[in-house]
Motif scaffolding. Structure first.
Motif, short mmCIF file in Angstrom:
data_model
loop_
_atom_site.label_atom_id
_atom_site.label_comp_id
_atom_site.label_asym_id
_atom_site.label_seq_id
_atom_site.Cartn_x
_atom_site.Cartn_y
_atom_site.Cartn_z
N VAL A 1 46.28 39.08 38.16
CA VAL A 1 45.46 39.87 39.07
C VAL A 1 46.00 39.70 40.48
CG1 VAL A 1 43.79 38.01 39.39
CG2 VAL A 1 43.07 40.39 39.75
N GLN A 2 45.83 40.73 41.29
CA GLN A 2 46.27 40.65 42.68
C GLN A 2 45.29 39.85 43.52
OE1 GLN A 2 46.91 44.68 44.04
NE2 GLN A 2 48.97 44.74 43.17
N PRO A 3 45.76 39.27 44.60
CA PRO A 3 44.83 38.58 45.51
C PRO A 3 43.70 39.50 45.94
CG PRO A 3 47.09 38.07 46.08
CD PRO A 3 47.16 39.14 45.03
N GLY A 4 42.49 38.95 45.95
CA GLY A 4 41.31 39.73 46.26
C GLY A 4 40.65 40.38 45.06
N GLY A 5 41.31 40.32 43.94
CA GLY A 5 40.79 40.93 42.73
C GLY A 5 39.78 40.05 42.00
N SER A 6 39.35 40.54 40.84
CA SER A 6 38.33 39.85 40.05
C SER A 6 38.76 39.73 38.60
CB SER A 6 37.00 40.61 40.12
OG SER A 6 36.50 40.67 41.43
N LEU A 7 38.26 38.70 37.96
CA LEU A 7 38.40 38.51 36.52
C LEU A 7 37.13 37.90 36.00
CD1 LEU A 7 41.98 36.98 35.94
CD2 LEU A 7 41.19 39.24 35.20
N ARG A 8 36.85 38.16 34.73
CA ARG A 8 35.71 37.53 34.07
C ARG A 8 36.23 36.81 32.83
NH1 ARG A 8 30.80 40.08 30.55
NH2 ARG A 8 29.10 38.72 31.24
N THR A 38 31.02 32.62 39.76
CA THR A 38 29.68 32.45 39.21
C THR A 38 29.77 32.11 37.73
OG1 THR A 38 28.78 34.09 40.75
CG2 THR A 38 27.44 33.54 38.83
N VAL A 39 29.15 31.02 37.34
CA VAL A 39 29.08 30.62 35.93
C VAL A 39 27.73 31.04 35.37
CG1 VAL A 39 28.28 28.28 36.49
CG2 VAL A 39 29.41 28.73 34.29
N SER A 40 27.74 31.52 34.13
CA SER A 40 26.50 31.90 33.47
C SER A 40 26.64 31.66 31.97
CB SER A 40 26.17 33.37 33.75
OG SER A 40 27.19 34.22 33.25
N LEU A 72 32.61 33.00 33.23
CA LEU A 72 32.97 32.65 34.60
C LEU A 72 33.43 33.93 35.30
CD1 LEU A 72 33.27 30.32 36.65
CD2 LEU A 72 35.70 30.25 36.02
N GLN A 73 32.59 34.43 36.18
CA GLN A 73 32.95 35.60 36.98
C GLN A 73 33.67 35.11 38.22
OE1 GLN A 73 32.46 39.00 36.39
NE2 GLN A 73 33.74 39.25 38.21
N MET A 74 34.90 35.60 38.40
CA MET A 74 35.74 35.15 39.51
C MET A 74 36.04 36.34 40.41
SD MET A 74 38.34 32.57 37.50
CE MET A 74 39.14 33.89 36.61
N ASN A 75 35.56 36.27 41.64
CA ASN A 75 35.79 37.33 42.62
C ASN A 75 36.62 36.80 43.78
OD1 ASN A 75 34.10 39.04 41.08
ND2 ASN A 75 32.29 38.36 42.20
N SER A 76 37.17 37.72 44.56
CA SER A 76 37.97 37.35 45.74
C SER A 76 39.01 36.30 45.39
CB SER A 76 37.04 36.84 46.86
OG SER A 76 36.08 37.81 47.21
#
Length: 117
Positions: free
Chosen positions: A12-19, A68-70, A80-84
């Motif tokens: 993913v590019q910098p600033g992007g998101s992955l879950r 954010t972990v849920s 694990l939602q990973m943003n920015s």
């Protein structure tokens, strides 16, 4: 036996998101704490985030406000939602579980996350 299977990693590019997702089996999911750790090349494995059976959460300072972990006890899955995302987030991410808040008794195989332009 305990099985933890991670998915959702990638480039993913910098600033992007992955879950990331972790499907668990072989134990009573709802009573265990669940965690996400990561290990970058030539660095020690470190806690990224953890969530207790009561859904209390704990984060590494470096990811607070971005990750954010849920958990979904009905699906035996932790997320694990990973943003920015930043290049320094590049690592192999491991799902873990345990009876204590550290959740580090059992481990998955890991999924690679690479943040690069």
């Amino acid at each position: 036996q305990v099985q933890l299977v991670e998915s959702g990693g990638g480039l993913v590019q910098p600033g992007g998101s992955l879950r990331l997702s972790c499907a668990a089996s072989g134990f009573i999911f709802s009573i265990n704490a669940m965690g996400w750790y990561r290990q970058a090349p030539e660095k020690q494995r470190e806690l990224v985030a953890a969530i207790t059976r009561g859904k209390s959460t704990n984060y590494a300072d470096s990811v607070k406000g971005r990750f954010t972990v849920s958990r979904d006890n009905a699906k035996n899955t932790v997320y694990l939602q990973m943003n920015s995302l930043k290049p320094e987030d590049t690592a192999v991410y491991f799902c873990s579980t345990g009876r204590t808040a550290a959740a580090n008794d059992y481990w998955g195989q890991g999924t690679q996350v690479t943040v690069s332009s």
